[in-house]
Design an enzyme around this catalytic site. Structure first.
Site, short mmCIF file in Angstrom:
data_model
loop_
_atom_site.label_atom_id
_atom_site.label_comp_id
_atom_site.label_asym_id
_atom_site.label_seq_id
_atom_site.Cartn_x
_atom_site.Cartn_y
_atom_site.Cartn_z
N CYS A 97 16.31 -6.49 -0.74
CA CYS A 97 16.65 -7.98 0.39
C CYS A 97 17.71 -8.56 0.10
O CYS A 97 17.96 -9.30 0.69
CB CYS A 97 15.25 -9.06 0.10
SG CYS A 97 15.24 -9.75 -1.77
N GLU B 195 0.96 -1.64 0.08
CA GLU B 195 -0.64 -0.18 -0.15
C GLU B 195 0.55 1.70 0.06
O GLU B 195 0.24 2.41 -0.54
CB GLU B 195 -1.19 -0.16 1.15
CG GLU B 195 -0.06 -0.16 2.59
CD GLU B 195 0.46 -1.27 3.51
OE1 GLU B 195 0.26 -0.86 4.10
OE2 GLU B 195 0.58 -1.75 2.25
#
Length: 499
Positions: free
Chosen positions: A282, A177
């Protein structure tokens, strides 16, 4: 002008109001740039219902026609790459060139998926018994879903949906979001490419939307990329409802520097891999493990490079590193500098004083930072910081470096810098990590290999894209057949065509 982002369900924007909304920020200014609708159970149900209704037709669409849609989508995505990169930059904060690289790496998976006719070939054995043949076929699962993070709003979804859709599944995406606009633009490109309504759907929101997907009986599989606690939650709850799950979790990626390494190359790599995209990757290098004899020299070379880095707004061509995604995340990342020093580390590079192009104003800024003399029990080492903070650990030998890496609970990516081929080969064999780079700091595989880590960096037994992705989004059916009489067709001298 403030924008409004809503869901994409059944081939177009969702109709009606939202019971909840969230703000979208421009991280470079700290100001609200728009709002995004949050899905509740009704919106999730509608998206899954649209995907379920579209599945039989898409499953039965010939491979030739599926691939034609994929090729059109590829061309549209290439043409739109620049605009998509600017859209990502405006909501995530990464510089436009970095966002363009993200789109390109996602496009590679689309191109891999264009080869799906070859990838879906099964096996065949003739005359396994008298007059009996046996063969295997790969068939799609049905409705599948992806829950993706803020740091790669285009690339990570494209690790999932091109392969899933190419295999004949229909897809529901729940993007972050924090930067939702890229997913809707991608949905528009799919529609323009001719993808049937309902095959690709997008629902925005938070935990309520995620839980709706995890609990929905018509969702057959869930893919996830994010932090380890949430990956574990996704895996446990989706598996509990009988779904197939691939959940990629967090990381603490180590870069081991041996005494014979090219230190200029190693310093370039540490800065590039540690501070690119403000460390919000990541696969970012977050722990530099240096053999004692070269640690001081390596630190000085890193310091020199960091001093020249240009930190600024993503749409400024001079910027090499942008802001962090939210104010709360920036504050959390910055707190590790204070706690690291309090726990005994030194702070030779303090990003809080790094200059920002244009002054920075109210943006979510933190410059590149480095904590030295870090030890394994410190919070800056045990936690996934997910920001522009490098931790330097000093060890006496290769063996102690390997022991340090293997003792870490994460096993996503790692790298070794050395000119000794024997040491590199030993490292790739002995290290307990899923993706290994040899003089390559961010060893993200090409699309035809699979992406994923080991240990607490992966929940489930399947990695993303590549052949593991194809197998994740299909199930094997074995057929044994006997035909007692041959069938006959009429004469047709025309050249055979597929369709």
């Amino acid at each position: 002008m403030s924008k409004h982002v809503t869901h994409w369900i059944g081939g177009g924007p969702a109709k009606g109001g939202a019971h909840r909304r969230g703000d979208i920020y421009n991280p470079a200014t700290g100001k609200v740039s728009g709002t995004v609708d949050f899905a509740g159970s009704a919106e999730v149900d509608a998206a899954v219902a649209a995907a379920k209704a579209a599945f039989p037709g898409w499953r039965d669409t010939s491979l030739s026609k599926r691939v034609a849609v994929l090729f059109r989508f590829r061309e549209l995505l290439k043409a739109e790459a620049g605009e998509l990169a600017r859209l990502i930059s405006s909501e995530h904060g990464k510089v436009v060139s970095d966002a363009a690289g993200e789109v390109q790496r996602g496009l590679e998976v689309v191109e891999f998926a264009c080869g799906i006719p070859h990838l879906l070939k099964g096996g065949y054995s003739e005359n396994v018994s008298s007059g009996v043949d046996a063969y295997s076929i790969l068939q799609p699962l049905g409705v599948v879903a992806g829950v993706t993070p803020f740091n790669f709003p285009a690339m990570v979804p494209m690790w999932m949906f091109p392969v899933a859709i190419a295999c004949g599944n229909t897809f529901v995406l729940k993007p972050s979001e924090k930067d939702p606009s890229a997913s809707v633009r991608i949905a528009e490109l799919w529609a323009e490419a001719g993808l049937p309504e309902g095959v690709f759907n997008v629902v925005h929101g938070d935990k309520e939307a995620v839980d709706g997907i995890l609990e929905h009986r018509d969702v057959k599989a869930v893919s996830f990329v994010g932090s380890t606690p949430i990956a574990r939650y996704i895996y446990e709850n989706a598996a509990r409802t009988g779904k197939r799950v691939q959940a990629l979790g967090g990381a603490k990626n180590h870069m081991v520097v041996l005494p014979d390494a090219d230190l200029d190359l190693a310093a370039d790599a540490a800065v590039s891999a540690g501070f690119g995209s403000a460390g919000e990757r990541c696969m970012a290098i977050s722990a530099v493990v240096a053999i004692d004899s070269v640690a001081d020299e390596l630190l000085e070379r890193i310091r020199t490079r960091v001093a020249d880095l240009k930190v600024g707004p993503g749409d400024d061509d001079r910027s090499e590193m942008g802001p962090l995604v939210t104010r709360a995340h920036r504050d959390k990342v910055a707190s590790y500098l204070e706690t690291g020093v309090r726990q005994g580390a030194s702070l030779p590079i303090d990003g809080r004083v790094h200059p920002v192009l244009g002054g920075g104003e109210d943006g979510f800024w933190l410059g590149p930072s480095l904590l030295d003399h870090v030890t394994p029990e410190m919070g800056c080492y045990t936690d996934e910081i997910f920001g522009p903070v490098l931790s330097m650990l000093r060890v006496p030998s290769y063996e102690s470096a390997l022991e340090l890496v293997n003792a870490n609970p994460y096993g996503n990516g790692t790298a070794i810098f050395t000119n000794d081929g024997g040491a590199a080969r030993r490292f790739q064999n002995e290290v307990e990590v899923g993706m290994v780079g040899i003089n390559v700091p961010i060893p993200v595989p090409m699309a035809y290999y699979s992406f994923g880590g080991w240990k607490e960096s992966l929940f489930g037994d399947s990695h993303a894209h590549g052949m593991e992705g194809v197998h994740f989004y299909t199930r094997t059916k074995a057929v044994t057949s006997r035909w007692l009489d041959p069938s006959h067709g009429g004469v047709n001298l025309g050249f055979p065509t597929s369709g």
